[in-house]
Design a protein around this motif. Structure first.
Motif, PDB file in Angstrom:
ATOM      1  N   TRP A 174       0.758   3.303  -3.667  1.00  0.00           N
ATOM      2  CA  TRP A 174      -0.273   2.959  -3.967  1.00  0.00           C
ATOM      3  C   TRP A 174      -0.475   4.250  -5.188  1.00  0.00           C
ATOM      4  O   TRP A 174      -1.334   4.299  -5.993  1.00  0.00           O
ATOM      5  N   HIS A 234     -11.611  -4.651  -5.759  1.00  0.00           N
ATOM      6  CA  HIS A 234     -11.744  -3.983  -4.487  1.00  0.00           C
ATOM      7  C   HIS A 234     -13.042  -4.787  -4.629  1.00  0.00           C
ATOM      8  O   HIS A 234     -13.325  -5.408  -3.296  1.00  0.00           O
ATOM      9  N   LEU A 255      -3.910   6.822   2.253  1.00  0.00           N
ATOM     10  CA  LEU A 255      -5.432   6.437   2.190  1.00  0.00           C
ATOM     11  C   LEU A 255      -6.288   6.577   3.308  1.00  0.00           C
ATOM     12  O   LEU A 255      -7.136   7.818   3.153  1.00  0.00           O
ATOM     13  N   THR A 266      -2.086  -5.198   1.772  1.00  0.00           N
ATOM     14  CA  THR A 266      -2.090  -4.923   2.668  1.00  0.00           C
ATOM     15  C   THR A 266      -2.674  -5.207   3.505  1.00  0.00           C
ATOM     16  O   THR A 266      -2.842  -5.680   4.857  1.00  0.00           O
ATOM     17  N   LEU A 292      -3.617  -1.441  -4.984  1.00  0.00           N
ATOM     18  CA  LEU A 292      -2.559  -2.077  -4.548  1.00  0.00           C
ATOM     19  C   LEU A 292      -2.964  -2.094  -2.918  1.00  0.00           C
ATOM     20  O   LEU A 292      -2.300  -2.332  -1.931  1.00  0.00           O
ATOM     21  N   VAL A 293      -3.238  -0.964  -2.340  1.00  0.00           N
ATOM     22  CA  VAL A 293      -4.245  -0.664  -0.662  1.00  0.00           C
ATOM     23  C   VAL A 293      -4.458  -2.326  -0.291  1.00  0.00           C
ATOM     24  O   VAL A 293      -4.443  -2.738   0.879  1.00  0.00           O
ATOM     25  N   ALA A 352      -7.072  -3.125   3.527  1.00  0.00           N
ATOM     26  CA  ALA A 352      -7.447  -1.689   3.400  1.00  0.00           C
ATOM     27  C   ALA A 352      -8.572  -1.126   4.538  1.00  0.00           C
ATOM     28  O   ALA A 352      -8.720  -2.359   5.429  1.00  0.00           O
ATOM     29  N   HIS A 359       0.740  -0.650  -0.024  1.00  0.00           N
ATOM     30  CA  HIS A 359      -0.467   0.128   0.102  1.00  0.00           C
ATOM     31  C   HIS A 359       0.613   1.260   0.191  1.00  0.00           C
ATOM     32  O   HIS A 359       0.163   2.564  -0.492  1.00  0.00           O
ATOM     33  N   TYR A 360       2.654   0.978  -0.016  1.00  0.00           N
ATOM     34  CA  TYR A 360       3.409   2.414   0.102  1.00  0.00           C
ATOM     35  C   TYR A 360       3.139   2.547  -1.000  1.00  0.00           C
ATOM     36  O   TYR A 360       3.412   3.854  -1.275  1.00  0.00           O
ATOM     37  N   TRP A 402      -7.790   1.226   9.825  1.00  0.00           N
ATOM     38  CA  TRP A 402      -7.173   1.230   8.204  1.00  0.00           C
ATOM     39  C   TRP A 402      -6.318   0.170   7.985  1.00  0.00           C
ATOM     40  O   TRP A 402      -5.892  -0.126   7.362  1.00  0.00           O
ATOM     41  N   GLN A 403      -6.464  -0.890   9.249  1.00  0.00           N
ATOM     42  CA  GLN A 403      -4.599  -1.496   9.247  1.00  0.00           C
ATOM     43  C   GLN A 403      -5.351  -3.240  10.383  1.00  0.00           C
ATOM     44  O   GLN A 403      -5.091  -2.760  11.341  1.00  0.00           O
TER      45      GLN A 403
END
Lengths: 360, 360
Positions: free
Chosen positions: A100, A328, A178, A110, A106-107, A112, A97-98, A236-237
């Motif tokens: 993106w 998504h 994000l 990792t 790509l998020v 989202a 996600h770094y 978020w993680q």
């Protein structure tokens, strides 16, 4: 024991040593370079790269040697994929996600915002999800395998309590990319203090909240001195998966034996990192609370406001980018199915365990 | 690609092929036998043994070949450790709690009643727990590594609803060994119908309840036709970990390279089996409910009565056996720490996800 002891040894029932066939070749000796996005002070993540390198060395009988270059030495933390593409390294350890900026989808590699937990994320990876991620990377001549996870992170450190969704308005909050973008919709002002600045920024009132990682990493920063309210969960993680990213041409040129070894060693790192976070976090959170931090759950109203903001952002990103939409939709559909099952067995099991524990 | 293509290939930047040194030896060719406790109809578990064997073959460049003998062919399901000890096989795939007659503390190798969930169990294994299990096995000349997990199982099939703890009195319930023993304390009559008998026994009223595994395995039995109430969670199996168990002398005689390959391949199987259960269970539980099963949570009062029974049994077993006590205390202390942390980040994350999902 050394192999020659083994060959000379007795008790070899079940072990059949056959004559070396005429065409037998020893596996090639290889030296590769690994560049990482993660500073050494994230010790558990660093241990994942070490576990990977050690497993590859052991499984190749010392023939496949990978040298780890610390973050910032061979490439800046966010430039590690460039380093792999231009040949400075063969492997990058990073969180996709770094990157993106390359491709927003790509998020989902990792974990989202309001996504899956670590175990669900692993099921996603193994049953189609990681192939989907690699479809995003193939144009960049990269291929990636999961190799670590922090588990669900904390929401971070706050100088004052959050009582309602309106407390988010104007809140200067250090947050990942994000997530920060999503929360501007509810008035949050996302910031990006560096590790060396975050305590000073909180202390001076330049920011009022800062997300970091998990207790085992947060402890070293002692942020409770300037921002005593330690919020959870870091929605978020819910999973922060790391990947090992390989240069595709060099990957393709490897003997299949070495490809198999690299994949299994990534699996070893994947399990190792999560288990290490899980094993170390309980004592860390206990020490943090004893030192003065005040644990607080995000109020339901705050979570719901953030959820609405996240859904609105996802909708816009889906409309703007069919690739993002495809990943998504696959990710969220898998997630929804996971929680259908999770709420049946896992969640009630954990619920009862937590209840009984709190009774003593 | 074949290795000779690789050697002849261009584009080998970063791959250094060096001359075969004078002492270089190819790794030995080995053929081993794996015997399993698990029938093929437990397809996900069977796939774990296959993933292990395939990973070992690939990583050894086809030199280390393991042949799987189906359950019951080389040894009876509960005799697989004997088969390894007497040399009929080098490896057994099993759940170590099946062998609690050898040493009762082996239940903690699989996941004990009111124990840990699968992720916590994996953290336990990696940080001391599996070494503790191997201390129990060394006298039996065995060594084991985790290689799969079902995740939290279901509580099983009931012909009628459970409304209170008093409904447990006299209940004839097909249950695994230790759990059955515990529940005699609250009046349950544990039984042991075979797979081919369980539907008939429920239909005829010979038993009133039957625990099986998870939706993906339960579906094939169609037990909702005779016992429509499908209870959760299976608190005696919050984790059902499987192990690959090796003959210690043969393990010790292996080159270190092959030990590393077998350990990593066990890790591959460990992650694979859990991910496959997680990926397949959601659709299975959906189909089961559509077919007529009625999902029911165990009432809190029933769970608490079972919890009390479990604690009483654990206390007696600890008093009777200091080895059991040592492993029990290590396991439960790790578990309690895990849930201290779990209730902070993971559980609230899952809680919100499940709430939002149920809102649609």
């Amino acid at each position: 024991m050394k192999r020659r002891d083994f060959l000379a040894g007795a008790g070899l029932a079940g072990v059949t040593e056959i004559a070396t066939p005429a065409l037998a070749q020893t596996s090639p000796t290889i030296r590769w370079t690994l560049t990482t996005s993660f500073p050494d002070y994230l010790q558990v993540i660093a241990s994942g790269a070490q576990a990977f390198v050690q497993a590859v060395r052991d499984m190749s009988d010392g023939r496949f040697i990978i040298e780890i270059h610390p973050a910032g030495t061979l490439a800046k933390p966010l430039d590690v994929l460039d380093a792999v593409r231009d040949g400075r390294a063969e492997i990058a350890q990073t969180a996709l996600h770094y990157h993106w900026g390359l491709q927003p989808a790509l998020v989902f590699a990792t974990g989202a915002p309001f996504g899956m937990n670590a175990r669900e994320q692993n099921a996603f990876f193994r049953f189609g999800g990681n192939d989907l991620i690699n479809e995003l990377l193939v144009d960049h001549k990269l291929i990636a395998f999961p190799a670590g996870n922090t588990g669900c992170q904390m929401g971070g450190w706050f100088t004052r309590e959050l009582r309602s969704a309106s407390d988010l308005r104007g809140l200067r909050w250090r947050l990942p990319g994000l997530t920060g973008k999503m929360l501007t919709r509810v008035g949050v002002v996302p910031t990006a203090s560096s590790r060396s600045q975050v305590a000073a920024d909180l202390g001076a009132g330049a920011i009022e909240a800062a997300a970091w990682v998990s207790p085992v990493d947060d402890e070293a920063l002692s942020l409770w001195r300037v921002a005593p309210y330690y919020y959870y969960p870091g929605w978020w993680q819910g999973s922060m998966a790391m990947h090992l990213v390989f240069a595709l041409d060099k990957w393709n040129a490897l003997p299949k034996q070495y490809q198999a070894i690299l994949r299994a060693a990534s699996d070893v790192a994947n399990s190792d990192v999560l288990a290490r976070y899980d094993a170390l976090n309980p004592q860390a959170v206990r020490r943090i609370v004893e030192a003065g931090a005040k644990l607080r759950p995000f109020p339901q109203e705050v979570l719901e406001a953030c959820w609405q903001a996240a859904q609105a952002e996802y909708r816009e990103m889906c409309e703007a980018d069919p690739v993002f939409q495809r990943v998504h939709d696959a990710y969220m559909s898998f997630r929804n199915d996971q929680y259908l099952w999770w709420q049946v067995a896992e969640y009630p099991f954990d619920n009862f365990a937590i209840r009984q524990r709190s009774k003593g």
